[in-house]
Design a protein around this motif. Sequence first.
Motif, PDB file in Angstrom:
ATOM      1  N   ALA A 294       1.069  -1.540  -0.187  1.00  0.00           N
ATOM      2  CA  ALA A 294       0.166   0.082  -0.428  1.00  0.00           C
ATOM      3  C   ALA A 294       0.907   1.219  -0.031  1.00  0.00           C
ATOM      4  CB  ALA A 294      -0.383   0.013   1.262  1.00  0.00           C
ATOM      5  N   ALA A 295       2.001   0.851   0.707  1.00  0.00           N
ATOM      6  CA  ALA A 295       2.705   2.719   0.879  1.00  0.00           C
ATOM      7  C   ALA A 295       3.700   2.799  -0.630  1.00  0.00           C
ATOM      8  CB  ALA A 295       3.540   1.820   1.585  1.00  0.00           C
ATOM      9  N   HIS A 296       4.055   1.044  -1.150  1.00  0.00           N
ATOM     10  CA  HIS A 296       4.415   1.897  -2.080  1.00  0.00           C
ATOM     11  C   HIS A 296       3.385   2.151  -3.423  1.00  0.00           C
ATOM     12  CE1 HIS A 296       8.501   0.695  -1.594  1.00  0.00           C
ATOM     13  NE2 HIS A 296       8.146  -0.615  -1.058  1.00  0.00           N
ATOM     14  N   GLU A 297       2.251   1.358  -3.533  1.00  0.00           N
ATOM     15  CA  GLU A 297       1.094   2.239  -4.275  1.00  0.00           C
ATOM     16  C   GLU A 297       1.134   3.227  -4.199  1.00  0.00           C
ATOM     17  OE1 GLU A 297      -1.659   1.496  -7.539  1.00  0.00           O
ATOM     18  OE2 GLU A 297      -0.690   0.009  -6.677  1.00  0.00           O
ATOM     19  N   LEU A 298       0.845   3.773  -3.014  1.00  0.00           N
ATOM     20  CA  LEU A 298       1.216   5.679  -2.421  1.00  0.00           C
ATOM     21  C   LEU A 298       1.912   6.130  -3.301  1.00  0.00           C
ATOM     22  CD1 LEU A 298      -1.018   7.374  -1.440  1.00  0.00           C
ATOM     23  CD2 LEU A 298       0.973   7.466   0.785  1.00  0.00           C
ATOM     24  N   LEU A 299       2.819   5.850  -3.269  1.00  0.00           N
ATOM     25  CA  LEU A 299       4.196   6.404  -3.722  1.00  0.00           C
ATOM     26  C   LEU A 299       4.085   6.598  -5.424  1.00  0.00           C
ATOM     27  CD1 LEU A 299       7.364   7.382  -2.689  1.00  0.00           C
ATOM     28  CD2 LEU A 299       8.034   5.043  -3.231  1.00  0.00           C
ATOM     29  N   ASP A 300       3.665   5.282  -6.125  1.00  0.00           N
ATOM     30  CA  ASP A 300       3.450   5.847  -7.185  1.00  0.00           C
ATOM     31  C   ASP A 300       1.852   6.627  -7.997  1.00  0.00           C
ATOM     32  OD1 ASP A 300       5.381   3.886  -7.725  1.00  0.00           O
ATOM     33  OD2 ASP A 300       4.102   1.892  -7.774  1.00  0.00           O
ATOM     34  N   LYS A 301       1.624   6.407  -6.944  1.00  0.00           N
ATOM     35  CA  LYS A 301       0.558   7.533  -7.109  1.00  0.00           C
ATOM     36  C   LYS A 301       0.399   9.029  -6.777  1.00  0.00           C
ATOM     37  CE  LYS A 301      -4.096   4.956  -6.131  1.00  0.00           C
ATOM     38  NZ  LYS A 301      -4.860   4.888  -5.777  1.00  0.00           N
ATOM     39  N   ALA A 302       1.733   8.867  -5.512  1.00  0.00           N
ATOM     40  CA  ALA A 302       2.605  10.118  -5.776  1.00  0.00           C
ATOM     41  C   ALA A 302       3.093  10.523  -6.822  1.00  0.00           C
ATOM     42  CB  ALA A 302       2.671  10.697  -4.557  1.00  0.00           C
ATOM     43  N   GLU A 303       3.954  10.067  -7.596  1.00  0.00           N
ATOM     44  CA  GLU A 303       4.915  10.328  -8.659  1.00  0.00           C
ATOM     45  C   GLU A 303       3.539   9.934  -9.821  1.00  0.00           C
ATOM     46  OE1 GLU A 303       6.737   7.115  -9.350  1.00  0.00           O
ATOM     47  OE2 GLU A 303       8.354   7.804  -7.394  1.00  0.00           O
ATOM     48  N   ALA A 304       2.830   9.559 -10.108  1.00  0.00           N
ATOM     49  CA  ALA A 304       1.987   9.836 -11.398  1.00  0.00           C
ATOM     50  C   ALA A 304       1.028  11.760 -11.418  1.00  0.00           C
ATOM     51  CB  ALA A 304       0.458   9.083 -11.183  1.00  0.00           C
ATOM     52  N   LEU A 305       0.844  12.026  -9.985  1.00  0.00           N
ATOM     53  CA  LEU A 305       0.253  13.229  -9.835  1.00  0.00           C
ATOM     54  C   LEU A 305       1.368  14.679 -10.298  1.00  0.00           C
ATOM     55  CD1 LEU A 305      -2.045  12.659  -7.157  1.00  0.00           C
ATOM     56  CD2 LEU A 305      -2.411  13.090  -8.834  1.00  0.00           C
ATOM     57  N   VAL A 306       2.975  13.942  -9.747  1.00  0.00           N
ATOM     58  CA  VAL A 306       4.005  15.064  -9.761  1.00  0.00           C
ATOM     59  C   VAL A 306       3.742  15.061 -11.146  1.00  0.00           C
ATOM     60  CG1 VAL A 306       5.661  15.506  -9.139  1.00  0.00           C
ATOM     61  CG2 VAL A 306       4.741  14.736  -7.473  1.00  0.00           C
ATOM     62  N   GLY A 307       4.199  14.026 -11.991  1.00  0.00           N
ATOM     63  CA  GLY A 307       4.885  14.079 -13.120  1.00  0.00           C
ATOM     64  C   GLY A 307       6.093  14.952 -13.893  1.00  0.00           C
ATOM     65  N   ASP A 308       6.226  14.883 -14.784  1.00  0.00           N
ATOM     66  CA  ASP A 308       7.397  15.316 -15.267  1.00  0.00           C
ATOM     67  C   ASP A 308       7.647  17.359 -14.350  1.00  0.00           C
ATOM     68  OD1 ASP A 308       7.926  13.462 -15.996  1.00  0.00           O
ATOM     69  OD2 ASP A 308       7.707  13.688 -18.200  1.00  0.00           O
TER      70      ASP A 308
ATOM     71  N   GLU B 232      10.162  18.207  -6.785  1.00  0.00           N
ATOM     72  CA  GLU B 232      10.976  16.521  -6.110  1.00  0.00           C
ATOM     73  C   GLU B 232      10.113  16.247  -4.942  1.00  0.00           C
ATOM     74  OE1 GLU B 232      15.145  15.538  -5.098  1.00  0.00           O
ATOM     75  OE2 GLU B 232      14.119  18.042  -5.889  1.00  0.00           O
ATOM     76  N   LEU B 233       9.661  15.227  -5.599  1.00  0.00           N
ATOM     77  CA  LEU B 233       8.717  14.574  -4.290  1.00  0.00           C
ATOM     78  C   LEU B 233      10.113  13.440  -4.070  1.00  0.00           C
ATOM     79  CD1 LEU B 233       7.058  13.092  -3.673  1.00  0.00           C
ATOM     80  CD2 LEU B 233       6.739  11.137  -5.700  1.00  0.00           C
ATOM     81  N   LEU B 234      10.344  13.709  -2.078  1.00  0.00           N
ATOM     82  CA  LEU B 234      10.917  13.539  -1.562  1.00  0.00           C
ATOM     83  C   LEU B 234      11.144  12.168  -0.952  1.00  0.00           C
ATOM     84  CD1 LEU B 234      12.536  16.599  -0.067  1.00  0.00           C
ATOM     85  CD2 LEU B 234      13.640  14.840  -2.047  1.00  0.00           C
ATOM     86  N   HIS B 235       9.841  12.426  -0.213  1.00  0.00           N
ATOM     87  CA  HIS B 235       8.997  10.790   0.611  1.00  0.00           C
ATOM     88  C   HIS B 235       7.892  10.952   1.015  1.00  0.00           C
ATOM     89  CE1 HIS B 235       9.183  13.314   4.174  1.00  0.00           C
ATOM     90  NE2 HIS B 235       7.979  12.737   4.616  1.00  0.00           N
ATOM     91  N   VAL B 236       7.326  10.193   0.733  1.00  0.00           N
ATOM     92  CA  VAL B 236       5.747  10.249   1.032  1.00  0.00           C
ATOM     93  C   VAL B 236       5.479   8.974   2.486  1.00  0.00           C
ATOM     94  CG1 VAL B 236       3.842   8.603   0.259  1.00  0.00           C
ATOM     95  CG2 VAL B 236       5.375   9.355  -1.323  1.00  0.00           C
TER      96      VAL B 236
END
Length: 91
Positions: A53-67, A72-76
Amino acid sequence: MYGSRRMTVISHLAGAAERVTRAARLFVHLTTRQTRWGVTDLYAAAMTARFMAAHELLDKAEALVGDDPDIELLHVSQPIWFGTTTLHEEN
């Protein structure tokens, strides 16, 4: 007469509950393909689910940030009811 009838009804209900329980146990056995869940199995499943679940949250946060170069996404961090796990992503 009434006591005998009540005991018969209770006996039939107990038998029906036992059959339902046996069917549910068989269903769980067939779907998980595991005969028993020990304490260590349950603990491992809970820890795996928590980190997945934590890694899924990290992936979703990265998708929201995009390019976006400004973000800069440091931690979730997970909330306290999930065990307050903080994931750091290193590049």
